[in-house]
Design an enzyme around this catalytic site. Structure first.
Site, mmCIF file in Angstrom:
data_model
loop_
_atom_site.group_PDB
_atom_site.id
_atom_site.type_symbol
_atom_site.label_atom_id
_atom_site.label_comp_id
_atom_site.label_asym_id
_atom_site.label_seq_id
_atom_site.Cartn_x
_atom_site.Cartn_y
_atom_site.Cartn_z
ATOM 1 N N GLN A 173 -6.463 10.419 2.294
ATOM 2 C CA GLN A 173 -5.667 10.999 1.222
ATOM 3 C C GLN A 173 -6.555 11.665 0.174
ATOM 4 O OE1 GLN A 173 -3.244 7.732 -0.138
ATOM 5 N NE2 GLN A 173 -1.690 8.030 1.447
ATOM 6 N N TRP A 216 -0.700 11.516 -0.941
ATOM 7 C CA TRP A 216 -1.307 12.828 -0.701
ATOM 8 C C TRP A 216 -1.103 13.770 -1.887
ATOM 9 C CZ3 TRP A 216 0.817 9.951 3.256
ATOM 10 C CH2 TRP A 216 -0.040 9.665 4.333
ATOM 11 N N GLY A 217 -0.688 13.221 -3.002
ATOM 12 C CA GLY A 217 -0.614 14.010 -4.231
ATOM 13 C C GLY A 217 0.644 14.827 -4.408
ATOM 14 N N CYS A 238 13.354 -0.533 9.937
ATOM 15 C CA CYS A 238 13.429 -0.396 8.473
ATOM 16 C C CYS A 238 14.672 0.387 8.063
ATOM 17 C CB CYS A 238 12.168 0.280 7.945
ATOM 18 S SG CYS A 238 10.690 -0.758 8.008
ATOM 19 N N ILE A 291 -6.515 4.367 -2.309
ATOM 20 C CA ILE A 291 -7.509 3.590 -1.565
ATOM 21 C C ILE A 291 -7.655 4.128 -0.147
ATOM 22 C CG2 ILE A 291 -7.272 1.474 -2.914
ATOM 23 C CD1 ILE A 291 -5.331 0.481 -0.737
ATOM 24 N N SER A 292 -7.133 5.328 0.091
ATOM 25 C CA SER A 292 -7.224 5.970 1.402
ATOM 26 C C SER A 292 -8.203 7.139 1.359
ATOM 27 C CB SER A 292 -5.845 6.472 1.849
ATOM 28 O OG SER A 292 -5.959 7.354 2.944
ATOM 29 N N VAL A 328 -1.109 12.570 -17.002
ATOM 30 C CA VAL A 328 -0.316 11.590 -16.261
ATOM 31 C C VAL A 328 -1.201 10.856 -15.265
ATOM 32 C CG1 VAL A 328 1.689 11.243 -14.775
ATOM 33 C CG2 VAL A 328 1.708 13.102 -16.472
ATOM 34 N N ILE A 342 -0.592 5.946 -10.079
ATOM 35 C CA ILE A 342 -1.192 4.782 -9.423
ATOM 36 C C ILE A 342 -0.665 4.697 -7.993
ATOM 37 C CG2 ILE A 342 -1.502 2.287 -9.488
ATOM 38 C CD1 ILE A 342 -0.940 2.343 -12.472
ATOM 39 N N GLY A 343 -1.546 4.968 -7.035
ATOM 40 C CA GLY A 343 -1.139 5.024 -5.635
ATOM 41 C C GLY A 343 -0.561 6.388 -5.328
#
Length: 386
Positions: free
Chosen positions: A204, A180-181, A357, A200-201, A173, A176-177
């Site tokens: 992370q 922290w998994g 938000c 891209i961190s 699997v 994408i993005g």
């Protein structure tokens, strides 16, 4: 006789000004009063707040809040009423024309700029996010259908994704993005799959090494999604599409198509907006998610046209209200341990982010969609999971 101070004189002038009267009348339509006594009423503590909001929109309103120039006891209720009455759609600050044009004309999410949000937002520190999020550090909307706690809601969301993707032991699997998994760890533990995650961190990616040391079959790759070339049985992308940008939606779908096997499934989980005519919120763009952009339903499906069949669309955006309020509760409870690291302006900025938000999702101004996509359509039809 006591003469009024300079600040008092300015406040009196504000209350008599045409802009003050205009905003007061406008707020009445949302059942909000200026300097009222209810939790959602706005309390002005300094002059200039109204003019700043009128000229600079949410950027001016947010920065005034960060400076302590106004407050509301219940900020989430203030924004819920504001947005439910659609007041933000009725004021078009002239100073934001440049921001809108910039969003439309420039590719602010190109490969070079894509790393900025990782550095400015996700790299605030793993400890900070661990204190705010659930035990798995899942920084996306929970699924509260049968959940009573944040941990339960996040595990329910992760399991929902696994079931929608019909995961089987031995599958590979792509995430994408991956954050922290949390999805990769859950899927590996409960469904016996192997996972590759893109982030891209740097923070992370460092955190991901702990999962790998624990023996889980997960791999973190510190790279842009456009650089991935391998093929996978399944693809998942949870809370990342908001950083892609409309000029890159088609390329994003092409990458997913390229990386998915012919009989595979792709689950896309993203926040979305109702109107294509609205531009990126300038305050969120400046202080929270640089270069972010919310898609509309039409823009997602347009980008997928000819590449994917839309098997299922599930909207549980109201659950993001509960998720954000749970994050805010954790943030407030743990703020004391971060006061030395972050200043009071950051504290007010983060409260404004979470609670505004929450109000937006409560007002149904923003949505949360999960799409299930296949390359050629599932033979016999896709069986919906909820």
């Amino acid at each position: 006789m006591n003469l009024p101070t300079l600040d008092t004189q300015k406040t009196v002038f504000d209350e008599r000004s045409s802009s003050h009267r205009f905003v007061a009348d406008l707020l009445k339509q949302a059942d909000i009063a200026i300097n009222g006594h209810r939790p959602w009423d706005i309390q002005l503590k300094a002059p200039g707040v109204i003019d700043s909001a009128l000229s600079r929109g949410n950027l001016g309103l947010g920065e005034s809040y960060m400076n302590g120039d106004w407050d509301a006891k219940s900020l989430d209720q203030f924004f819920y009423r504001l947005m439910r009455a659609q007041l933000h759609q009725r004021i078009r600050p002239t100073q934001l024309v440049y921001h809108s044009l910039r969003s439309r004309l420039l590719n602010r999410q190109n490969a070079k700029r894509a790393w900025e949000v990782g550095e400015k937002h996700y790299d605030l520190g793993n400890e900070f996010y661990a204190a705010m999020l659930d035990k798995r550090m899942t920084y996306t909307c929970g699924y509260w259908k049968d959940a009573a706690t944040l941990d339960d809601a996040q595990e329910a969301k992760l399991d929902l994704i696994c079931r929608k993707l019909d995961l089987k032991p031995g599958m590979r699997v792509l995430d994408i993005g991956c954050g922290w998994g949390s999805f990769m760890a859950y899927a590996a533990e409960h469904y016996g799959v192997e996972c590759v995650g893109l982030t891209i961190s740097k923070q992370q990616a460092e955190f991901g090494k702990r999962l790998m040391k624990a023996g889980l079959p997960v791999e973190f790759r510190l790279q842009d999604y456009r650089d991935e070339t391998e093929q996978f049985d399944r693809i998942v992308s949870v809370g990342m599409f908001e950083h892609v940008g409309r000029k890159n939606y088609r390329e994003y779908m092409e990458v997913a198509n390229r990386c998915l096997k012919e009989d595979g499934l792709f689950l896309l989980h993203t926040i979305g907006k109702n109107l294509s005519t609205t531009s990126t919120d300038p305050w969120i763009d400046k202080y929270i998610f640089p270069n972010g952009e919310l898609p509309t339903l039409g823009r997602v499906t347009d980008a997928a046209e000819g590449l994917f069949v839309v098997e299922d669309v599930h909207n549980f955006g109201a659950d993001y209200d509960k998720t954000l309020m749970a994050w805010h509760k954790n943030f407030e409870a743990n703020w004391a341990q971060f006061k030395e690291q972050f200043d009071h302006t950051f504290y007010r900025m983060w409260r404004y982010y979470l609670l505004s938000c929450a109000g937006a999702f409560r007002a149904r101004e923003t949505q949360l969609w999960q799409f299930v996509l296949s390359k050629q359509g599932v033979v016999g039809g896709y069986e919906r999971v909820s």
